[in-house]
Structure formats: C-alpha cells, structure tokens
Design an enzyme around this catalytic site. Structure first.
Site, PDB file in Angstrom:
ATOM      1  N   HIS A 179       9.642   0.326  -0.617  1.00 10.33           N
ATOM      2  CA  HIS A 179      10.522  -0.812  -0.328  1.00 10.33           C
ATOM      3  C   HIS A 179      11.584  -0.341   0.673  1.00 10.33           C
ATOM      4  CE1 HIS A 179       9.322  -2.639  -4.453  1.00 10.33           C
ATOM      5  NE2 HIS A 179       8.570  -3.139  -3.479  1.00 10.33           N
ATOM      6  N   ALA A 180      11.625  -0.986   1.820  1.00 11.99           N
ATOM      7  CA  ALA A 180      12.357  -0.458   2.972  1.00 11.99           C
ATOM      8  C   ALA A 180      13.847  -0.262   2.718  1.00 11.99           C
ATOM      9  CB  ALA A 180      12.152  -1.387   4.171  1.00 11.99           C
ATOM     10  N   ARG A 181      14.474  -1.169   1.982  1.00  6.43           N
ATOM     11  CA  ARG A 181      15.926  -1.142   1.863  1.00  6.43           C
ATOM     12  C   ARG A 181      16.451  -0.096   0.887  1.00  6.43           C
ATOM     13  NH1 ARG A 181      16.601  -7.099  -0.907  1.00  6.43           N
ATOM     14  NH2 ARG A 181      15.414  -6.764  -2.828  1.00  6.43           N
ATOM     15  N   GLU A 182      15.556   0.579   0.181  1.00  4.64           N
ATOM     16  CA  GLU A 182      15.966   1.532  -0.847  1.00  4.64           C
ATOM     17  C   GLU A 182      16.217   2.898  -0.212  1.00  4.64           C
ATOM     18  OE1 GLU A 182      12.874   1.038  -3.770  1.00  4.64           O
ATOM     19  OE2 GLU A 182      13.341  -1.086  -4.021  1.00  4.64           O
ATOM     20  N   ARG A 262      12.951  -5.704   2.465  1.00  2.00           N
ATOM     21  CA  ARG A 262      12.197  -5.047   1.383  1.00  2.00           C
ATOM     22  C   ARG A 262      10.736  -4.784   1.737  1.00  2.00           C
ATOM     23  NH1 ARG A 262      11.872  -5.266  -4.584  1.00  2.00           N
ATOM     24  NH2 ARG A 262       9.776  -5.826  -5.285  1.00  2.00           N
ATOM     25  N   ASN A 279       4.421  -2.953  -3.118  1.00  2.00           N
ATOM     26  CA  ASN A 279       4.232  -2.552  -4.513  1.00  2.00           C
ATOM     27  C   ASN A 279       3.732  -3.707  -5.377  1.00  2.00           C
ATOM     28  OD1 ASN A 279       4.260  -0.375  -6.350  1.00  2.00           O
ATOM     29  ND2 ASN A 279       6.135  -1.158  -7.290  1.00  2.00           N
ATOM     30  N   ARG A 280       3.168  -4.720  -4.741  1.00  2.00           N
ATOM     31  CA  ARG A 280       2.453  -5.782  -5.447  1.00  2.00           C
ATOM     32  C   ARG A 280       1.051  -5.957  -4.854  1.00  2.00           C
ATOM     33  NH1 ARG A 280       6.552  -4.899  -7.545  1.00  2.00           N
ATOM     34  NH2 ARG A 280       8.051  -6.311  -8.547  1.00  2.00           N
ATOM     35  N   HIS A 331      11.983   4.860  -6.175  1.00  2.00           N
ATOM     36  CA  HIS A 331      12.585   3.582  -5.802  1.00  2.00           C
ATOM     37  C   HIS A 331      14.093   3.643  -6.063  1.00  2.00           C
ATOM     38  CE1 HIS A 331       8.817   1.017  -5.618  1.00  2.00           C
ATOM     39  NE2 HIS A 331       8.352   2.093  -6.238  1.00  2.00           N
ATOM     40  N   TYR A 333      17.251   0.418  -7.120  1.00  2.00           N
ATOM     41  CA  TYR A 333      18.172   1.168  -7.946  1.00  2.00           C
ATOM     42  C   TYR A 333      18.009   0.723  -9.394  1.00  2.00           C
ATOM     43  CZ  TYR A 333      20.778  -3.256  -7.811  1.00  2.00           C
ATOM     44  OH  TYR A 333      21.116  -4.592  -7.925  1.00  2.00           O
ATOM     45  N   GLU A 405      13.521   4.727 -10.640  1.00  4.55           N
ATOM     46  CA  GLU A 405      14.523   3.901  -9.970  1.00  4.55           C
ATOM     47  C   GLU A 405      15.793   4.743  -9.935  1.00  4.55           C
ATOM     48  OE1 GLU A 405      14.352   0.983  -8.560  1.00  4.55           O
ATOM     49  OE2 GLU A 405      12.474   0.100  -9.293  1.00  4.55           O
TER      50      GLU A 405
END
Length: 444
Positions: A179-182, A262, A279-280, A331, A333, A405
């Site tokens: 997920h890009a924003r993590e 994301r 991730n889906r 991942h 958070y 996470e």
C-alpha cells in the site's frame, strides 16, 4: 463572477495543497448494529470525499476516516444525529503534510551535500533503488538484487537476496509497501536491509560500535560475521517496495490525493478511478467479503484474481522458487502482528503455533521501546479481507505467514514523523529476527 471563478481555479491549481487545510482524521466507534448499518450507508456516499485510513466497521474496534474540510461539519452533524461517538485524532492533516515535506526537502539537501544516506528520513523510489545498488556493491558475497518483473507503468520490481550460497535453499520472503501511502513500512525495510550486514568493530565510528555490537552481533554466527546465523540454513528475500507505481505517485505532490494514495496505478473500468488494492487481488478467496468491486473504492479488488502485474510477479516468483518457508508483509498503521485467516473467522490449521510465534515475536518487539502490539488472526484483529497476500501464501503451504501493521495507533497515522523511523524499524527487526530464527529452527 466568471472572472472570479477563473482566477480562483487558477490559484487552486497553483496552490492546491492549501485547499486541504483543515482536513481532520476522525476516529469513529460504532456501538450497536444500527450504528454499523448507518456507517455502511455513509461509506457509499462518494460525494463526501471520505478517505478511510482503517477499514471494517465493528463494535469491537473503531474506524479512522480523513474528512475533507468542506465535509467536516456535515459529517460531524451526521454522526451526532445518529448518536455515533467520535473523536478527533488529527486536527489538521495539512500541518503534518507540511512538516513532512519540509523535512524531506531539508534531508535531500543534506544528503546531496554530504553524499550520505539518512535512515531517519523518507526517500523516493529512485533513492531507495540507488541505496539497494550501493548495498549490493558493498557486499557482493552476501547480497544480490533480483528483478522479479516490471510494474504496470514499466518500473522494475526488485528484491534483495541475502544468501551465503546454494541453489533454492529454504527461504523467507519479506515485503513492504504494497500500500503506497504506508511510508514507514518502506523506510523500515530500508533500515532492516542495512542491518543484515555489519562491519567489524574497528571499521565503525566509535559512537556506533556499542550500538551495533549490542543489538546485532547476537544474530551473527561466530567467525561468520557479518552473516546472520540463519543465513547458513536459509536465504532471505526482501522487497522494499512492492508497489512502485503507487509509491512514486505518492511522492508527486504534498496533496493528500497523492501522498495518501493506497492502490496501484493501473487503468480500471472507471477512467476516473485508477488503481487496484494489491492486497485484495491475490488468488485467495478472491471476490469474497472484505473487498470492493467498485473501482473507486480504496479496497477495490480488481477484475480478477492476480489481474495486477505486481501481484502476479510476486506470486510467480514465490511459486517458481518452490521452497519458501515463511512469508511476511509489512504494513502501517495500528501496531498489530497477525496471521491467517483474513477472509473468514475460522482458525487456520496451524493457529495455535502461529499465535504462539506471533506472541513471542511481539514480546521481542516490545523489549526495545515498550511498544505494544496486538496479536491475532487478520479477521479477528483488524478486518475481514478477501484476496489477501498472507492467506495466499498460507494456502500454498507457506506455514509461517504473518502480516505486520507498524506504528502508530492513530496519533499520526500514515504521516508518522521521520524521527520515529529508526525506532519503528529496530523494534520490527527484533520481531522479524525472532520469527526468522524460529522458522530456521523448525524445518518442515
């Protein structure tokens, strides 16, 4: 009036980040089944521009939502009218974005002048890939860079291979940033990659000698430093950026629309809503509950299982290797350490062992800073999710499959300050180290 609107539009294009000033992140806690149904209806309202930072409405755990300033009062009124409790986690998202951007600009200038790499900073894809090249060049007998394919936008996908030799030894897979924003997951993976090697004591600056020897040396086999003892039996593959296209997009602008992106960047059936939640998209109970069929959804699953080239590349690589014994994905958070299943609430056949391993790993993580992680299956700990990578790995015989996470629990969310990167990475390393040693000691 037309002239005014034209000028306003021009100013918005130039100073667009200012338009997001006042966005807040609300933590919403459903207390009844009626609350859950009301919130599900709210979720369908795309006009509100809501950005779900966490998913899965439940009376057992809250949901964090970024609310644009223009929708803020209406959303708060809606929640109060329906007696749904909420608190403000982040009062002004733009303030965090501004600070993050200023820190990155300053760090880039320092790194340019000193020709150094600051592990306590966030970096773009080009810089991370350059770091990987430097790491490989410095340790060619231990580390190699493996290209497993290219992305939708034709960027290479690289994994670092840590090996002492041998063909297709039992292996461990670790990825970050699907997920890009993590961003803290990418940054932590960079730090972890660097920890796999350690120069001899007399090659280290005095200030670093005690630190490195105290926390790293126990992982190295006698007379085999800097190679960790686990590498005498297994290879490690570490993919620092599992979603390169999305990660690049998240660096384009300080706007939330970009920084908080994301998904991937592939074209979908809706030209206004690109990208798939990678991730889906795995071939693990694909298209079941816990994933959206709406291309505009943050958890859009894609048109078919492993339709996304990024997922297919990783799946094909792991399958063709054929000897992976552990699969771990980073991942952010929420501070969780989880295992299968994600798609439903049934216990995995190895649930007792997986729970024990995760519990002990969380204790190892806690030993550094006292950070508390919750342990459990993905379904029961965070949310239902079909098409998840950990389920895919487990269903293909990779018993020791875990999802992390990382920090924090919502104070900063995806915008964790860079001064927490090293602490986050170090405690994560402690957990990974425990799991890797356990996997090495328990062959199957």
């Amino acid at each position: 009036m037309r002239l005014y609107l034209a000028v306003f539009a021009l100013l918005a294009a130039v100073h667009c980040e200012e338009l997001f000033n006042g966005d807040q992140v609300l933590r919403i806690q459903a207390e009844t089944e009626d609350h859950i149904q009301v919130l599900k209806e709210l979720e369908k309202g795309v006009d509100w521009g809501l950005d779900y930072w966490t998913h899965g409405f439940s009376t057992e755990r809250p949901v964090d939502i970024r609310v644009p300033h223009d929708s803020l009062y209406a959303i708060k009124d809606f929640l109060m009218e329906n007696n749904i409790p909420f608190t403000v986690l982040i009062n002004n998202v733009q303030e965090l974005l501004d600070r993050e951007r200023a820190e990155m600009v300053s760090n880039a200038e320092i790194e340019r002048k000193t020709k150094s790499f600051n592990f306590a900073a966030y970096h773009d894809l080009e810089t991370i890939y350059s770091f990987m090249d430097t790491l490989v060049a410095s340790h060619p007998d231990l580390i190699s860079k493996v290209k497993i394919g290219s992305t939708y936008e034709n960027r290479p996908m690289f994994a670092l291979k840590f090996s002492t030799g041998g063909e297709k030894k039992p292996a461990i897979w670790i990825d970050a940033g699907i997920h890009a924003r993590e961003w803290v997951s990418h940054a932590s993976a960079v730090w972890i990659a660097d920890r796999w090697h350690c120069r001899k004591e007399d090659e280290l600056p005095i200030a670093l000698r005690f630190e490195r020897l105290t926390y790293i040396a126990t992982d190295f086999k006698e007379n085999r430093a800097p190679v960790p003892s686990v590498l005498s039996q297994m290879d490690i593959f570490l993919m620092i950026v599992a979603n390169p296209d999305g990660y690049v997009f998240s660096h384009i602008s300080p706007r939330e629309f970009h920084r908080l992106w994301r998904k991937s960047r592939s074209v979908t059936s809706n030209p206004n809503c690109p990208g798939v939640d990678l991730n889906r998209n795995w071939d693990a109970e694909f298209s079941g509950p816990g994933a959206s069929d709406d291309p505009c959804g943050e958890d859009y699953r894609g048109p078919s299982a492993q339709s996304e080239i990024e997922v297919k590349n990783i799946a094909d690589f792991i399958t063709s290797h054929g000897n992976f014994k552990s699969f771990m994905t980073l991942h952010a958070y929420s501070q969780l350490l989880m295992y299968p299943y994600a798609y439903n609430g049934s216990n995995a056949p190895d649930q007792p062992e997986l729970h024990d391993v995760a519990t002990q790993a969380s204790k190892a993580l806690n030993s550094w800073h006292g950070t508390i992680y919750k342990v459990g299956s993905i379904f029961h700990t965070i949310e239902q999710a079909s098409g998840a990578s950990v389920d895919w790995a487990y269903q293909r015989g990779i018993k020791y499959s875990f999802a992390f996470e990382l920090r924090d629990t919502g104070e900063y969310g995806f915008l964790l300050p860079s001064d927490q990167i090293v602490s986050t990475a170090r405690e994560t390393w402690f957990a990974l180290r425990y799991i890797m040693q356990y996997v090495s000691d328990h062959p199957y």
